[in-house]
Design an enzyme around this catalytic site. Structure first.
Site, PDB file in Angstrom:
ATOM      1  N   GLU A 105      -0.055  -2.262   8.483  1.00  0.00           N
ATOM      2  CA  GLU A 105       0.737  -1.182   7.893  1.00  0.00           C
ATOM      3  C   GLU A 105      -0.036   0.126   7.810  1.00  0.00           C
ATOM      4  O   GLU A 105       0.514   1.189   8.050  1.00  0.00           O
ATOM      5  CB  GLU A 105       1.236  -1.561   6.492  1.00  0.00           C
ATOM      6  CG  GLU A 105       1.899  -0.362   5.833  1.00  0.00           C
ATOM      7  CD  GLU A 105       2.679  -0.641   4.572  1.00  0.00           C
ATOM      8  OE1 GLU A 105       2.496  -1.697   3.967  1.00  0.00           O
ATOM      9  OE2 GLU A 105       3.468   0.241   4.210  1.00  0.00           O
ATOM     10  N   ASP A 165       2.089  -5.581   0.061  1.00  0.00           N
ATOM     11  CA  ASP A 165       3.519  -5.319   0.132  1.00  0.00           C
ATOM     12  C   ASP A 165       4.020  -5.179  -1.301  1.00  0.00           C
ATOM     13  O   ASP A 165       3.665  -5.978  -2.170  1.00  0.00           O
ATOM     14  CB  ASP A 165       4.289  -6.445   0.838  1.00  0.00           C
ATOM     15  CG  ASP A 165       5.735  -6.040   0.994  1.00  0.00           C
ATOM     16  OD1 ASP A 165       5.986  -5.024   1.666  1.00  0.00           O
ATOM     17  OD2 ASP A 165       6.604  -6.705   0.421  1.00  0.00           O
TER      18      ASP A 165
HETATM   19  C1  LIP Z   1       7.948  -1.869   1.078  1.00  0.00           C
HETATM   20  C2  LIP Z   1       8.567  -3.114   0.545  1.00  0.00           C
HETATM   21  C3  LIP Z   1       9.882  -2.751  -0.077  1.00  0.00           C
HETATM   22  C4  LIP Z   1      10.741  -2.729   1.079  1.00  0.00           C
HETATM   23  C5  LIP Z   1      10.285  -1.766   2.093  1.00  0.00           C
HETATM   24  C6  LIP Z   1       8.818  -1.497   2.237  1.00  0.00           C
HETATM   25  P1  LIP Z   1       5.302  -1.394   0.935  1.00  0.00           P
HETATM   26  O1  LIP Z   1       6.627  -2.102   1.537  1.00  0.00           O
HETATM   27  O2  LIP Z   1       7.935  -3.975  -0.049  1.00  0.00           O
HETATM   28  O3  LIP Z   1      10.435  -3.678  -0.931  1.00  0.00           O
HETATM   29  O4  LIP Z   1      12.034  -2.423   0.673  1.00  0.00           O
HETATM   30  O5  LIP Z   1      10.900  -2.148   3.296  1.00  0.00           O
HETATM   31  O6  LIP Z   1       8.299  -1.814   3.451  1.00  0.00           O
HETATM   32  O7  LIP Z   1       5.360   0.020   1.386  1.00  0.00           O
HETATM   33  O8  LIP Z   1       5.357  -1.525  -0.520  1.00  0.00           O
HETATM   34  O9  LIP Z   1       4.199  -2.156   1.541  1.00  0.00           O
END
Ligand code: LIP
Length: 308
Positions: free
Chosen positions: A98, A122
Site C-alpha cells: 500500500e 488496514d
Molecule cells: C481502507 C480500509 C477501509 C476501506 C478502504 C481502505 P486503509 O484501508 O480499511 O475500510 O473502506 O477501502 O482501503 O487506508 O485504512 O489501509
C-alpha cells in the site's frame, strides 16, 4: 494460544513443498510455499509487536489522496519490515504494498509471477483514532491465485491464516463461515468512501446502503476491509460488500473467506478481480446470489488498481 496460531499454516504438505503447477496456461514456478509461509509468519509476528505498541501511543498522520486516506510512520515501518525481510529471502518475487512498494506511476500489475500483496495497516483511520479494528494483511499469490493469507489484529488478538486447499484458522483453530443463506437474517458489513467519488457514485452508494439497510437484518461498518473479510471468515458477519477497496485490502482476506467455506466474487456476480476495486464476500454462494440481485442497480466502477 497465539504462539501456536501459525502451526496450521506451517504444517508441511506431504511431499508437496514445491509448488510446480503445470495446468494449462499456468507457469511452472519452482516456489517453495512452505518456506514462504515460514518466512511471512515470522515477519508478521514481528510486525504485530510494532503495531501493538504503536496502538498505545498518540499517532501522528499525514493525508494522502484525501482527508480519509491517511498514512503514519508505523504504516511505513511495518511495510519496510515486511517487504525488506521477504525480499532478502525471495529477491525475484514481485511486491505490491500500500505504501508505495510498487510505484503507482507504472500501475500495479498482477501477473503469474510469485507476488506478495501487503497492507501494513488496514484501517489506518481507526488506528489514528485508537479504534482497535486495525490489522496487518499479507497475501502470497502465484499464477494469479492466492496461496497464503495472514491477517493479524494484535489489539484484539485475532490471527487468521489460510493456505489454499488447507482451510482457514483463527488463532490455530479451524473456522467456518456462519453458513447463513438468507439476506433477511444476515449481518452485512459495508464500507463507504465519501471523499474520492463524484456525486453520481455517492448517490448510487447511498441508495444501495438504504436498500441493504431495509433488506438485511442489520448493517455494520468496521472501517477496515481486511477486518470485514476476517469477520465473514469467522462467522461473526454474514456478508461484506465494498466498492473502491484496493488489491491489498482483499488479496489475503479473499482466501480466508474461501478457505472458511464462503464465497468471494465481484458485486455484479462475476469472478473476483482484486484489481477492479470491487468485492463481495458472503458466508454461502446462496447468500451471494441474493446480494448480487440486490446490488444489480447499484454498480460502481472506478479506475482499476493496475491502471497507471
Ligand atoms: C481502507 C480500509 C477501509 C476501506 C478502504 C481502505 P486503509 O484501508 O480499511 O475500510 O473502506 O477501502 O482501503 O487506508 O485504512 O489501509
Amino acid at each position: 494460544m497465539l504462539r501456536f496460531a501459525w502451526q496450521q499454516l506451517l504444517r508441511r504438505g506431504s511431499g508437496s513443498a514445491k509448488c510446480c503447477s503445470t495446468a494449462s496456461g499456468k507457469v511452472n514456478w519452482n516456489v517453495d510455499v512452505d518456506k514462504c509461509a515460514e518466512a511471512s509468519c515470522a515477519l508478521v509476528d514481528q510486525a504485530a509487536e510494532l503495531l501493538k505498541e504503536a496502538n498505545k501511543e498518540i499517532r501522528v498522520f499525514k493525508t494522502k489522496a484525501n482527508n480519509q486516506d491517511l498514512v503514519t510512520v508505523t504504516d511505513r515501518q511495518i511495510e519496510d519490515l515486511l517487504v525488506c525481510g521477504l525480499r532478502r529471502q525471495f529477491p525475484d518475487h514481485v511486491y505490491i504494498g500500500e505504501e508505495g512498494t510498487s510505484g503507482p506511476a507504472t500501475g500495479r500489475q498482477l501477473t503469474n509471477q510469485p507476488t506478495w500483496i501487503i497492507d501494513p495497516i488496514d484501517g489506518t483511520v481507526n488506528f489514528v483514532h485508537g479504534c482497535p479494528y486495525n490489522c496487518i494483511s499479507v497475501a502470497f499469490w502465484l499464477n494469479r491465485q492466492p496461496e497464503l493469507a495472514i491477517c493479524y489484529c494484535p489489539t484484539l488478538q485475532l490471527k487468521l491464516t489460510a493456505r489454499r486447499k488447507r482451510g482457514c484458522y483463527l488463532n490455530g483453530r479451524q473456522i467456518r463461515t456462519s453458513g447463513q443463506r438468507e439476506l433477511r437474517r444476515s449481518l452485512v458489513l459495508h464500507e463507504m468512501h465519501a471523499s474520492n467519488m463524484g456525486d453520481d457514485h455517492r448517490d448510487t452508494l447511498w441508495a444501495m446502503t438504504v436498500n441493504l439497510f431495509c433488506r438485511a437484518q442489520t448493517l455494520r461498518s468496521t472501517g477496515s476491509a481486511v477486518m470485514d473479510l476476517c469477520l465473514v471468515a469467522m462467522g461473526a458477519a454474514d456478508a461484506y460488500v465494498e466498492f473502491l477497496p484496493h488489491c491489498w485490502d482483499v488479496a489475503a482476506g479473499a482466501l480466508l473467506v474461501r478457505e472458511a467455506g464462503g464465497a468471494v466474487m465481484d458485486p455484479a456476480g462475476g469472478e473476483l478481480d482484486i484489481m477492479s476495486r470491487r468485492v463481495l464476500a458472503t458466508a454461502t454462494p446462496e447468500l451471494g446470489c441474493q446480494m448480487v440481485q440486490l446490488l444489480a442497480d447499484s454498480q460502481i466502477y472506478h479506475k482499476r488498481d493496475d491502471q497507471p
